[in-house]
Write an enzyme that holds these catalytic residues in place. Structure first.
Site, PDB file in Angstrom:
ATOM      1  N   HIS A  73       0.862  -1.328  -0.133  1.00 48.27           N
ATOM      2  CA  HIS A  73      -0.019  -0.079   0.119  1.00 48.27           C
ATOM      3  C   HIS A  73       0.704   1.247   0.176  1.00 48.27           C
ATOM      4  O   HIS A  73       0.657   2.341  -0.253  1.00 48.27           O
ATOM      5  CB  HIS A  73      -1.098   0.008   1.158  1.00 48.27           C
ATOM      6  CG  HIS A  73      -0.625   0.353   2.623  1.00 48.27           C
ATOM      7  ND1 HIS A  73      -0.314  -0.713   3.686  1.00 48.27           N
ATOM      8  CD2 HIS A  73      -0.190   1.505   2.889  1.00 48.27           C
ATOM      9  CE1 HIS A  73       0.176   0.090   4.409  1.00 48.27           C
ATOM     10  NE2 HIS A  73       0.180   1.437   4.356  1.00 48.27           N
ATOM     11  N   ASP A 118       0.298  -7.555   1.731  1.00 48.32           N
ATOM     12  CA  ASP A 118       0.728  -5.966   1.830  1.00 48.32           C
ATOM     13  C   ASP A 118       2.303  -6.119   1.919  1.00 48.32           C
ATOM     14  O   ASP A 118       2.997  -5.666   2.828  1.00 48.32           O
ATOM     15  CB  ASP A 118      -0.045  -5.532   3.045  1.00 48.32           C
ATOM     16  CG  ASP A 118       0.374  -3.994   2.869  1.00 48.32           C
ATOM     17  OD1 ASP A 118       0.552  -3.294   1.730  1.00 48.32           O
ATOM     18  OD2 ASP A 118      -0.211  -3.280   3.865  1.00 48.32           O
ATOM     19  N   GLN A 205       0.653   6.244  11.566  1.00 50.55           N
ATOM     20  CA  GLN A 205       0.706   6.663  10.035  1.00 50.55           C
ATOM     21  C   GLN A 205       2.057   7.034   9.806  1.00 50.55           C
ATOM     22  O   GLN A 205       2.744   7.875  10.516  1.00 50.55           O
ATOM     23  CB  GLN A 205      -0.072   7.828   9.890  1.00 50.55           C
ATOM     24  CG  GLN A 205      -1.515   7.805  10.172  1.00 50.55           C
ATOM     25  CD  GLN A 205      -2.243   6.187  10.320  1.00 50.55           C
ATOM     26  OE1 GLN A 205      -1.932   5.604   9.196  1.00 50.55           O
ATOM     27  NE2 GLN A 205      -3.140   5.785  11.329  1.00 50.55           N
ATOM     28  N   GLY A 206       2.603   6.760   8.634  1.00 50.30           N
ATOM     29  CA  GLY A 206       3.984   7.016   8.013  1.00 50.30           C
ATOM     30  C   GLY A 206       5.216   5.830   8.496  1.00 50.30           C
ATOM     31  O   GLY A 206       5.976   5.812   8.174  1.00 50.30           O
ATOM     32  N   ASP A 207       4.541   4.861   9.402  1.00 44.90           N
ATOM     33  CA  ASP A 207       5.396   3.763   9.633  1.00 44.90           C
ATOM     34  C   ASP A 207       5.254   2.742   8.745  1.00 44.90           C
ATOM     35  O   ASP A 207       6.049   1.705   8.660  1.00 44.90           O
ATOM     36  CB  ASP A 207       5.139   3.322  11.050  1.00 44.90           C
ATOM     37  CG  ASP A 207       5.523   4.264  12.244  1.00 44.90           C
ATOM     38  OD1 ASP A 207       6.616   5.005  12.098  1.00 44.90           O
ATOM     39  OD2 ASP A 207       4.835   4.522  13.303  1.00 44.90           O
ATOM     40  N   SER A 208       4.383   2.713   7.946  1.00 41.34           N
ATOM     41  CA  SER A 208       4.078   1.384   7.123  1.00 41.34           C
ATOM     42  C   SER A 208       4.948   1.213   6.245  1.00 41.34           C
ATOM     43  O   SER A 208       5.807   1.988   5.935  1.00 41.34           O
ATOM     44  CB  SER A 208       2.822   2.051   6.262  1.00 41.34           C
ATOM     45  OG  SER A 208       1.450   1.818   6.571  1.00 41.34           O
TER      46      SER A 208
HETATM   47  N1  ARG Z   1      -1.424   2.391   7.277  1.00 44.74           N
HETATM   48  C1  ARG Z   1      -0.306   3.202   8.140  1.00 44.74           C
HETATM   49  C2  ARG Z   1       0.750   3.723   7.257  1.00 44.74           C
HETATM   50  O1  ARG Z   1       0.331   3.896   5.994  1.00 44.74           O
HETATM   51  C3  ARG Z   1       0.356   2.375   9.018  1.00 44.74           C
HETATM   52  C4  ARG Z   1      -0.943   2.178  10.164  1.00 44.74           C
HETATM   53  C5  ARG Z   1      -0.214   1.397  11.348  1.00 44.74           C
HETATM   54  N2  ARG Z   1      -1.322   1.362  12.306  1.00 44.74           N
HETATM   55  C6  ARG Z   1      -1.421   0.850  13.504  1.00 44.74           C
HETATM   56  N3  ARG Z   1      -2.248   1.206  14.251  1.00 44.74           N
HETATM   57  N4  ARG Z   1      -0.494  -0.002  13.888  1.00 44.74           N
HETATM   58  O2  ARG Z   1       1.509   4.495   7.491  1.00 44.74           O
END
Ligand code: ARG
Length: 260
Positions: A73, A118, A205-208
């Site tokens: 993603h 993913d 967000q941003g760790d993905s």
């Molecule tokens: N989808 C998020 C990203 O694009 C990562 C989210 C991780 N969230 C969590 N609650 N562990 O950075």
């Protein structure tokens, strides 16, 4: 990515409303604790040399010196791609030790449709002279306590970070994760981690795309997960969901062999 594309069931407005309500309450004792990632601490220079930051607002790890493993993603598809800048070599993205290398090619997991799978690989124009992070090939290490790290938000709707942060999170069994996420959770290729009872520590967000890792029996770091999604960040009852590398390692290896 910066946009919480896979955050479930929470719009920005709803998140802001929740934060507004929370801010009316006295600060909990934990508010003075270091926060990362959510609930963590700063990483020392050189501690996790395999950590990569991607310019689209994601994390990654060095699968090979010139191949970054990240989340599907975090990329838009497969093929030639010179638009991504990978940064590694420093915890400080703007520091003098940070090295920046452009992408040449991307492989997004074949058949990726937002339901599991993913993962993606990014080939780089030149190698980073840094150690790689080996990936697990079976489920032997899919348990215990994991380290998570990234330059993402330190709270839901929080800002991206200049300095790499880390935290540790315990494994959460598939049955418990399924209770939280229902059919959004794909036990066959996802693994969950977090403090379900208390919340407070998580990726965000941003760790993905960044790695979830632990020590193997020889004491070496080994990658078990890839940051994928969660309900908000660090919420009680909702662990973080990670791509389960043990279930995907054969596909990842086959894809890496096509990059040249
Ligand atoms: N989808 C998020 C990203 O694009 C990562 C989210 C991780 N969230 C969590 N609650 N562990 O950075």
């Amino acid at each position: 990515m910066n946009q919480p594309v896979r955050t479930i069931g929470r719009g920005a407005a709803a998140g802001a409303a929740v934060l507004a309500v929370l801010s009316l309450q006295p600060a909990p004792a934990s508010a003075t604790a270091p926060e990362p990632v959510v609930g963590g601490t700063r990483v020392a220079e050189g501690q996790y040399p395999f950590m990569v930051h991607l310019s689209q607002g994601c994390g990654g790890s060095l699968y090979a010196k010139d191949i970054v493993l990240t989340a599907a993603h975090c990329v838009t598809g497969s093929g030639a791609n010179t638009s991504i800048t990978a940064t590694a070599g420093s915890v400080d993205l703007q520091g003098p030790n940070a090295v920046h290398i452009k992408s040449t090619q991307v492989v997004q997991a074949p058949g990726y449709d937002g339901k599991g799978k993913d993962w993606a690989l990014i080939k780089l124009a030149s190698p980073f002279e840094l150690p790689t992070l080996p990936t697990v090939t079976d489920t032997a290490y899919d348990k215990g306590t994991f380290t998570i790290a990234g330059w993402g938000s330190t709270s839901e709707d929080g800002a991206q970070q200049r300095y790499l942060r880390q935290a540790t999170v315990p494994y959460v069994a598939d049955a418990q994760c399924g209770q939280a996420y229902g059919t959004q959770f794909h036990a066959e290729d996802e693994i969950c981690a977090g403090d379900v009872d208390k919340g407070g520590v998580d990726t965000c967000q941003g760790d993905s795309g960044g790695p979830m890792f632990r020590k193997d029996d020889q004491g070496a770091w080994i990658q078990v997960g890839i940051v994928s999604f969660g309900q908000g960040c660090a919420e009680k009852g909702y662990p973080g969901v990670y791509s389960q590398v043990s279930a995907l390692s054969a596909d990842i290896r086959a894809a890496a062999a096509t990059l040249n």
